[in-house]
Design a protein around this motif. Structure first.
Motif, short mmCIF file in Angstrom:
data_model
loop_
_atom_site.label_atom_id
_atom_site.label_comp_id
_atom_site.label_asym_id
_atom_site.label_seq_id
_atom_site.Cartn_x
_atom_site.Cartn_y
_atom_site.Cartn_z
N VAL A 41 8.39 101.53 55.96
CA VAL A 41 8.83 100.16 56.19
C VAL A 41 9.94 99.91 55.18
O VAL A 41 9.72 99.96 53.97
CB VAL A 41 7.69 99.15 55.99
N LEU A 42 11.15 99.68 55.67
CA LEU A 42 12.32 99.54 54.81
C LEU A 42 13.01 98.20 55.05
O LEU A 42 13.08 97.73 56.20
CB LEU A 42 13.31 100.68 55.07
N PRO A 43 13.56 97.58 54.00
CA PRO A 43 14.29 96.33 54.17
C PRO A 43 15.61 96.57 54.90
O PRO A 43 16.20 97.65 54.80
CB PRO A 43 14.53 95.85 52.73
N ASP A 44 16.06 95.57 55.62
CA ASP A 44 17.33 95.66 56.35
C ASP A 44 18.51 95.73 55.39
O ASP A 44 18.48 95.14 54.31
CB ASP A 44 17.52 94.43 57.25
N CYS A 45 19.55 96.44 55.79
CA CYS A 45 20.79 96.49 55.01
C CYS A 45 21.44 95.11 55.05
O CYS A 45 21.64 94.55 56.12
CB CYS A 45 21.74 97.54 55.59
N PRO A 46 21.79 94.55 53.90
CA PRO A 46 22.37 93.20 53.87
C PRO A 46 23.87 93.18 54.13
O PRO A 46 24.46 92.10 54.24
CB PRO A 46 22.07 92.74 52.45
N ALA A 47 24.52 94.33 54.27
CA ALA A 47 25.98 94.39 54.40
C ALA A 47 26.44 93.94 55.79
O ALA A 47 25.76 94.15 56.79
CB ALA A 47 26.47 95.81 54.14
N ALA A 48 27.61 93.33 55.81
CA ALA A 48 28.25 92.92 57.06
C ALA A 48 29.71 93.35 57.03
O ALA A 48 30.31 93.44 55.96
CB ALA A 48 28.16 91.41 57.25
N ALA A 49 30.25 93.63 58.19
CA ALA A 49 31.65 94.04 58.30
C ALA A 49 32.55 92.92 57.79
O ALA A 49 32.19 91.74 57.87
CB ALA A 49 31.99 94.36 59.75
N PRO A 50 33.72 93.27 57.26
CA PRO A 50 34.65 92.25 56.78
C PRO A 50 35.09 91.33 57.92
O PRO A 50 35.10 91.71 59.08
CB PRO A 50 35.84 93.06 56.26
N GLY A 51 35.46 90.13 57.57
CA GLY A 51 35.96 89.17 58.55
C GLY A 51 34.93 88.11 58.87
O GLY A 51 33.75 88.27 58.60
N PRO A 52 35.39 87.03 59.48
CA PRO A 52 34.50 85.89 59.77
C PRO A 52 33.41 86.22 60.79
O PRO A 52 32.34 85.62 60.77
CB PRO A 52 35.44 84.82 60.30
N ASP A 53 33.66 87.16 61.69
CA ASP A 53 32.67 87.51 62.71
C ASP A 53 32.09 88.90 62.46
O ASP A 53 31.66 89.57 63.39
CB ASP A 53 33.30 87.47 64.10
N GLY A 54 32.05 89.33 61.19
CA GLY A 54 31.60 90.68 60.87
C GLY A 54 30.17 90.93 61.29
O GLY A 54 29.27 90.16 60.96
N GLU A 55 29.97 92.00 62.05
CA GLU A 55 28.62 92.33 62.49
C GLU A 55 27.83 92.94 61.34
O GLU A 55 28.39 93.56 60.44
CB GLU A 55 28.65 93.29 63.68
N GLY A 56 26.55 92.73 61.35
CA GLY A 56 25.69 93.27 60.31
C GLY A 56 25.42 94.75 60.52
O GLY A 56 25.50 95.25 61.64
N CYS A 57 25.11 95.43 59.45
CA CYS A 57 24.74 96.84 59.53
C CYS A 57 23.34 96.93 60.15
O CYS A 57 22.46 96.14 59.83
CB CYS A 57 24.76 97.46 58.14
N CYS A 58 23.13 97.89 61.01
CA CYS A 58 21.85 98.06 61.71
C CYS A 58 20.92 99.04 61.01
O CYS A 58 19.91 99.44 61.58
CB CYS A 58 22.09 98.53 63.14
N LEU A 59 21.26 99.43 59.78
CA LEU A 59 20.44 100.39 59.04
C LEU A 59 19.60 99.68 57.99
O LEU A 59 19.48 98.46 58.01
CB LEU A 59 21.34 101.44 58.39
N PHE A 60 19.04 100.43 57.08
CA PHE A 60 18.17 99.89 56.03
C PHE A 60 18.95 99.78 54.72
O PHE A 60 19.99 100.42 54.53
CB PHE A 60 16.94 100.78 55.86
N ALA A 61 18.45 98.97 53.79
CA ALA A 61 19.10 98.77 52.50
C ALA A 61 19.22 100.10 51.75
O ALA A 61 18.32 100.94 51.83
CB ALA A 61 18.31 97.76 51.67
N ASP A 62 20.32 100.26 51.04
CA ASP A 62 20.57 101.44 50.20
C ASP A 62 20.62 102.75 50.98
O ASP A 62 20.33 103.82 50.43
CB ASP A 62 19.54 101.55 49.07
N HIS A 63 20.98 102.69 52.26
CA HIS A 63 21.11 103.93 53.03
C HIS A 63 22.31 104.74 52.55
O HIS A 63 23.26 104.21 51.99
CB HIS A 63 21.25 103.62 54.54
N ALA A 64 22.24 106.04 52.77
CA ALA A 64 23.36 106.93 52.45
C ALA A 64 24.36 106.88 53.61
O ALA A 64 24.04 106.39 54.69
CB ALA A 64 22.84 108.36 52.28
N GLU A 65 25.53 107.37 53.36
CA GLU A 65 26.57 107.47 54.38
C GLU A 65 27.17 106.10 54.70
O GLU A 65 27.11 105.18 53.90
CB GLU A 65 26.03 108.14 55.65
N GLN A 66 27.72 105.96 55.90
CA GLN A 66 28.46 104.77 56.31
C GLN A 66 27.56 103.70 56.90
O GLN A 66 26.47 103.99 57.38
CB GLN A 66 29.50 105.16 57.37
#
Length: 80
Positions: A41-66
């Motif tokens: 059970v992992l927390p969601d990645c809090p990152a979002a793409a740049p810009g006003p309509d940036g989509e959120g990352c669909c991975l988990f927090a502190d994931h490796a890679e992109q």
């Protein structure tokens, strides 16, 4: 199951099993190479793409890679 991280040969692989949703976590299957599967059970990645309509990352927090929106060559949609 296919690994949700961007293309990589080494390390652990992760596949989304279920989105827990209300707690900002998800249930992931983790497997290091060819060994047994583990549940995590992992927390969601809090990152979002740049810009006003940036989509959120669909991975988990502190994931490796992109982040998922950075996969320009191979789009990996968020599993539903």
């Amino acid at each position: 199951m296919q690994c949700q991280l961007s293309a990589h040969d080494d390390g652990e692989h992760f596949g989304l099993l279920a989105d827990v949703g209300e707690y900002g976590t998800a249930l992931w299957i983790r497997w290091p190479g060819t060994t047994a599967l583990e549940l995590a059970v992992l927390p969601d990645c809090p990152a979002a793409a740049p810009g006003p309509d940036g989509e959120g990352c669909c991975l988990f927090a502190d994931h490796a890679e992109q982040h998922t929106w950075e996969n320009a060559l191979e789009e990996v949609p968020c599993p539903s």
